[in-house]
Design a protein around this motif. Sequence first.
Motif, PDB file in Angstrom:
ATOM      1  N   ALA A   1       0.795  -1.226   0.000  1.00  0.00           N
ATOM      2  CA  ALA A   1       0.000   0.000   0.000  1.00  0.00           C
ATOM      3  C   ALA A   1       0.830   1.280   0.000  1.00  0.00           C
ATOM      4  N   SER A   2       2.093   1.200   0.351  1.00  0.00           N
ATOM      5  CA  SER A   2       2.877   2.423   0.487  1.00  0.00           C
ATOM      6  C   SER A   2       3.279   2.986  -0.877  1.00  0.00           C
ATOM      7  N   ARG A   3       3.563   4.268  -0.897  1.00  0.00           N
ATOM      8  CA  ARG A   3       4.057   4.899  -2.125  1.00  0.00           C
ATOM      9  C   ARG A   3       5.369   4.267  -2.561  1.00  0.00           C
ATOM     10  N   ASP A   4       6.157   3.819  -1.603  1.00  0.00           N
ATOM     11  CA  ASP A   4       7.430   3.164  -1.915  1.00  0.00           C
ATOM     12  C   ASP A   4       7.225   1.869  -2.696  1.00  0.00           C
ATOM     13  N   ASP A   5       6.062   1.252  -2.510  1.00  0.00           N
ATOM     14  CA  ASP A   5       5.721   0.060  -3.286  1.00  0.00           C
ATOM     15  C   ASP A   5       5.043   0.432  -4.607  1.00  0.00           C
ATOM     16  N   LEU A   6       4.057   1.299  -4.521  1.00  0.00           N
ATOM     17  CA  LEU A   6       3.194   1.581  -5.669  1.00  0.00           C
ATOM     18  C   LEU A   6       3.902   2.298  -6.822  1.00  0.00           C
ATOM     19  N   ILE A   7       4.645   3.330  -6.510  1.00  0.00           N
ATOM     20  CA  ILE A   7       5.254   4.132  -7.574  1.00  0.00           C
ATOM     21  C   ILE A   7       6.254   3.326  -8.403  1.00  0.00           C
ATOM     22  N   PRO A   8       7.182   2.595  -7.777  1.00  0.00           N
ATOM     23  CA  PRO A   8       8.086   1.763  -8.593  1.00  0.00           C
ATOM     24  C   PRO A   8       7.351   0.675  -9.371  1.00  0.00           C
ATOM     25  N   ALA A   9       6.282   0.138  -8.778  1.00  0.00           N
ATOM     26  CA  ALA A   9       5.529  -0.926  -9.447  1.00  0.00           C
ATOM     27  C   ALA A   9       4.863  -0.405 -10.717  1.00  0.00           C
ATOM     28  N   VAL A  10       4.237   0.754 -10.631  1.00  0.00           N
ATOM     29  CA  VAL A  10       3.599   1.348 -11.811  1.00  0.00           C
ATOM     30  C   VAL A  10       4.654   1.709 -12.858  1.00  0.00           C
ATOM     31  N   LYS A  11       5.782   2.221 -12.417  1.00  0.00           N
ATOM     32  CA  LYS A  11       6.864   2.553 -13.356  1.00  0.00           C
ATOM     33  C   LYS A  11       7.339   1.302 -14.101  1.00  0.00           C
ATOM     34  N   GLU A  12       7.390   0.183 -13.399  1.00  0.00           N
ATOM     35  CA  GLU A  12       7.831  -1.057 -14.036  1.00  0.00           C
ATOM     36  C   GLU A  12       6.863  -1.491 -15.132  1.00  0.00           C
ATOM     37  N   PHE A  13       5.568  -1.428 -14.847  1.00  0.00           N
ATOM     38  CA  PHE A  13       4.588  -1.769 -15.884  1.00  0.00           C
ATOM     39  C   PHE A  13       4.629  -0.741 -17.012  1.00  0.00           C
ATOM     40  N   ASN A  14       4.844   0.514 -16.692  1.00  0.00           N
ATOM     41  CA  ASN A  14       4.977   1.534 -17.735  1.00  0.00           C
ATOM     42  C   ASN A  14       6.123   1.187 -18.685  1.00  0.00           C
ATOM     43  N   ALA A  15       7.221   0.713 -18.120  1.00  0.00           N
ATOM     44  CA  ALA A  15       8.384   0.352 -18.933  1.00  0.00           C
ATOM     45  C   ALA A  15       8.067  -0.834 -19.843  1.00  0.00           C
ATOM     46  N   LEU A  16       7.302  -1.791 -19.326  1.00  0.00           N
ATOM     47  CA  LEU A  16       6.937  -2.943 -20.153  1.00  0.00           C
ATOM     48  C   LEU A  16       5.996  -2.533 -21.283  1.00  0.00           C
ATOM     49  N   VAL A  17       5.054  -1.644 -20.990  1.00  0.00           N
ATOM     50  CA  VAL A  17       4.143  -1.155 -22.028  1.00  0.00           C
ATOM     51  C   VAL A  17       4.926  -0.392 -23.091  1.00  0.00           C
ATOM     52  N   LYS A  18       5.891   0.400 -22.663  1.00  0.00           N
ATOM     53  CA  LYS A  18       6.734   1.137 -23.606  1.00  0.00           C
ATOM     54  C   LYS A  18       7.499   0.178 -24.517  1.00  0.00           C
ATOM     55  N   ALA A  19       7.820  -1.011 -23.969  1.00  0.00           N
ATOM     56  CA  ALA A  19       8.523  -2.035 -24.754  1.00  0.00           C
ATOM     57  C   ALA A  19       7.545  -2.913 -25.540  1.00  0.00           C
ATOM     58  N   GLU A  20       6.281  -2.456 -25.615  1.00  0.00           N
ATOM     59  CA  GLU A  20       5.238  -3.075 -26.435  1.00  0.00           C
ATOM     60  C   GLU A  20       4.693  -4.389 -25.859  1.00  0.00           C
ATOM     61  N   VAL A  21       4.735  -4.512 -24.547  1.00  0.00           N
ATOM     62  CA  VAL A  21       4.024  -5.601 -23.877  1.00  0.00           C
ATOM     63  C   VAL A  21       2.583  -5.134 -23.676  1.00  0.00           C
ATOM     64  N   SER A  22       1.628  -5.963 -24.056  1.00  0.00           N
ATOM     65  CA  SER A  22       0.221  -5.576 -23.990  1.00  0.00           C
ATOM     66  C   SER A  22      -0.238  -5.335 -22.553  1.00  0.00           C
ATOM     67  N   LYS A  23      -0.946  -4.224 -22.359  1.00  0.00           N
ATOM     68  CA  LYS A  23      -1.500  -3.920 -21.035  1.00  0.00           C
ATOM     69  C   LYS A  23      -2.483  -4.981 -20.576  1.00  0.00           C
ATOM     70  N   LYS A  24      -3.104  -5.663 -21.530  1.00  0.00           N
ATOM     71  CA  LYS A  24      -4.128  -6.651 -21.192  1.00  0.00           C
ATOM     72  C   LYS A  24      -3.579  -7.802 -20.367  1.00  0.00           C
ATOM     73  N   LYS A  25      -2.288  -8.081 -20.498  1.00  0.00           N
ATOM     74  CA  LYS A  25      -1.741  -9.211 -19.753  1.00  0.00           C
ATOM     75  C   LYS A  25      -0.914  -8.777 -18.543  1.00  0.00           C
ATOM     76  N   LEU A  26      -1.056  -7.528 -18.158  1.00  0.00           N
ATOM     77  CA  LEU A  26      -0.383  -7.005 -16.963  1.00  0.00           C
ATOM     78  C   LEU A  26      -1.421  -6.833 -15.854  1.00  0.00           C
ATOM     79  N   LEU A  27      -1.162  -7.438 -14.708  1.00  0.00           N
ATOM     80  CA  LEU A  27      -2.146  -7.428 -13.629  1.00  0.00           C
ATOM     81  C   LEU A  27      -1.481  -7.158 -12.287  1.00  0.00           C
ATOM     82  N   PHE A  28      -2.051  -6.252 -11.534  1.00  0.00           N
ATOM     83  CA  PHE A  28      -1.589  -5.990 -10.170  1.00  0.00           C
ATOM     84  C   PHE A  28      -2.379  -6.836  -9.178  1.00  0.00           C
ATOM     85  N   VAL A  29      -1.706  -7.282  -8.128  1.00  0.00           N
ATOM     86  CA  VAL A  29      -2.355  -7.934  -6.996  1.00  0.00           C
ATOM     87  C   VAL A  29      -1.929  -7.201  -5.731  1.00  0.00           C
ATOM     88  N   LEU A  30      -2.894  -6.798  -4.938  1.00  0.00           N
ATOM     89  CA  LEU A  30      -2.606  -6.050  -3.713  1.00  0.00           C
ATOM     90  C   LEU A  30      -2.332  -7.010  -2.568  1.00  0.00           C
TER      91      LEU A  30
END
Length: 203
Positions: free
Chosen positions: A106-135
Amino acid sequence: MTIIAFISQKGGVGKSTLARALAVEAQKQKLSVLLADCDQQQATSYQWLQLRKKSKFKVEIFPTAQQALREANKYDLTIIDGPARTSHATLEIAQKANLVIQPTGASRDDLIPAVKEFNALVKAEVSKKKLLFVLTRLSTPAEAKAIQNYLKNAGYHYSSFYLMEKTSYKQAQNEGKSITETKYPGLTNQAKQLITSLLDYLD
């Protein structure tokens, strides 16, 4: 052949916890399962198997993601427990996997890097449809709601089920069990609903 990968930008967010639970529940559905531990240094899932002793699925350490992926065609389901930190191998895993799951606290220290990581994968043309977060490791349902809103605004999918921070989940794993095998029916059911939701997401 299905590949589900668990990745994380930082350690301690529940990556191996979820990977192991998925392996336990998938084998109950009569699937042939490989749990590929791609973190040679920590080997968290492999060490857990030594506590479990008896298992109907295979857990093996792989020095590289490439080696793990080459084995995938031998199994109905390959679960990749990725390195403790994201790396070049993360992109390779994400490109091959049918589903990429990133646990986050739940912390920003967890969330911000996690979103950045998925952003990087999307930028590398990995489909958003197969990216899933679990809390994971949450304190209250209100906390979960706040994180879900954050992820929704970031444009990412997330499981509607989540894991609370419970000592019983830790105790189960210390005994070579998964979070779906605790002594308490309520906690076990919550974990099973989460794991089932991951398999359902593929459908």
